[in-house]
Design an enzyme around this catalytic site. Structure first.
Site: not given
Length: 277
Positions: A204, A256
Site C-alpha cells: 500500500s 501510506h
C-alpha cells in the site's frame, strides 16, 4: 494486446476496425458488460498509429473512408458482431509489463506460503529491519512490501498495483516503475517503522506513491497520457484520512502518507523533466 478505448456503439466501432484492417492493423472488439465494448490492439508496435487514427475517427466517425472500408471487408469478414471475451491472462498481460506481473506473482507466492503454515517464518525473513544486524540485510528494506496478511489486503493492493503500476510500466518502462517501487518501499517502510515498529507489511505504501506520481504527471505533464480520474484521487485521499481517524483496523497510515509524498515529489520532478524535453 493493448486496450485502446471503450465504446457503447459496436456498429460504429466496427467501421473503425474495418478501416484499420484495410491498413493491415488488427483490432478486436470484446464485450465488457453494461453495453460497453473494448477495442484491443493485437500488435502493440502499431500503438502510435492506431491511437492517432482513433483520435481522428472519434472526431469524424462519418468520414467516407471508414464507410468505404466496411464495404470493402464486408464479404471477407469472418464474423458479424460475434465477440469473444479475452482470457484472464491476456487481460493481465495487456495492462501490465513484466515487472508489474512479476511483483504480483511474488506477492501471491509469499501469501500462499503464509497460508500453508509458514506465516511466522516468512514474516521473520522479510519484515523491515528491526533487530541488531538486520539493517545490513539489504532485502529487508524492500521485502516488507511483498508481505500481506489477509485475502482482502492482498487483493486490494494487487489490483491497484496492476492498475497504476501497469500504466507507468507500459508508458515509461520497467526501470521507472522499479525506481518508484524501491524508493517508495524504502521510505514508506522507514516512516512506518519509526512510528509503530516493524509489525507491518504490504504494497500500500508503494500504491500510494503511484497515486501521487500519476496525480502530478496528469496535472503537470498531461501529454504523457498518464492521468488519474479525479474521483479515484478523491477516493484514495479519503481512504488515507479515514485510516488515521478510524479506531477499528490496523492500517499502516504512516507508510501510506510517506508513499504519497514520495510519489508527489517523483511526479513533480519527472513532469518538469519531461516538459523540458
Amino acid at each position: 494486446m493493448f486496450r485502446l478505448i471503450t465504446l457503447n456503439n459496436p456498429r460504429m466501432a466496427q467501421a473503425f476496425i474495418d478501416y484499420m484492417a484495410s491498413r493491415e492493423i488488427e483490432i478486436q472488439m470484446m464485450p465488457e458488460g453494461s453495453g460497453q465494448f473494448a477495442l484491443w490492439l493485437l500488435d502493440e508496435q502499431h500503438q502510435i498509429e492506431a491511437e492517432a487514427e482513433l483520435n481522428h475517427f472519434l472526431h469524424n466517425p462519418n468520414d467516407r473512408k471508414y464507410q468505404a472500408a466496411s464495404w470493402d471487408v464486408a464479404e471477407s469478414r469472418k464474423s458479424h458482431f460475434q465477440y469473444r471475451s479475452p482470457s484472464m491472462l491476456a487481460m493481465l498481460k495487456a495492462k501490465a509489463g513484466p515487472l508489474t506481473l512479476g511483483v504480483m506473482m511474488v506477492c501471491t507466492i509469499i501469501f500462499a506460503l503464509q497460508q500453508f503454515g509458514l506465516a511466522n517464518q516468512v514474516f521473520s525473513a522479510l519484515h523491515f529491519p528491526a533487530l541488531a544486524g538486520q539493517q545490513w540485510q539489504i532485502w529487508r528494506w524492500f521485502s516488507h512490501a511483498l508481505l500481506h496478511f489477509s485475502v482482502l489486503h492482498i487483493v486490494f493492493n494487487l489490483l491497484w498495483w496492476w492498475q497504476l503500476g501497469g500504466d507507468v510500466e507500459k508508458r515509461l518502462g520497467s526501470f521507472k516503475l522499479g525506481q518508484l517501487f524501491l524508493v517508495s518501499a524504502l521510505l514508506s517502510g522507514a516512516a512506518q517503522y519509526w512510528v509503530e515498529g516493524a509489525n507491518f507489511g504490504g504494497l500500500s505504501g508503494v500504491v500510494y506513491a503511484l497515486v501521487g506520481y500519476l496525480w502530478m504527471l496528469g496535472w503537470k505533464a498531461p501529454h504523457l497520457g498518464l492521468q488519474m480520474p479525479k474521483p479515484v484521487i478523491g477516493f484514495m485521499l479519503v481512504w488515507l484520512v479515514l485510516g488515521f481517524v478510524q479506531p477499528f483496523m490496523a492500517i499502516a497510515n504512516s507508510a501510506h502518507l510517506a508513499g504519497l509524498l514520495t510519489g508527489i515529489v517523483f511526479g513533480l520532478n519527472d513532469a518538469n523533466r519531461y516538459q523540458a524535453r
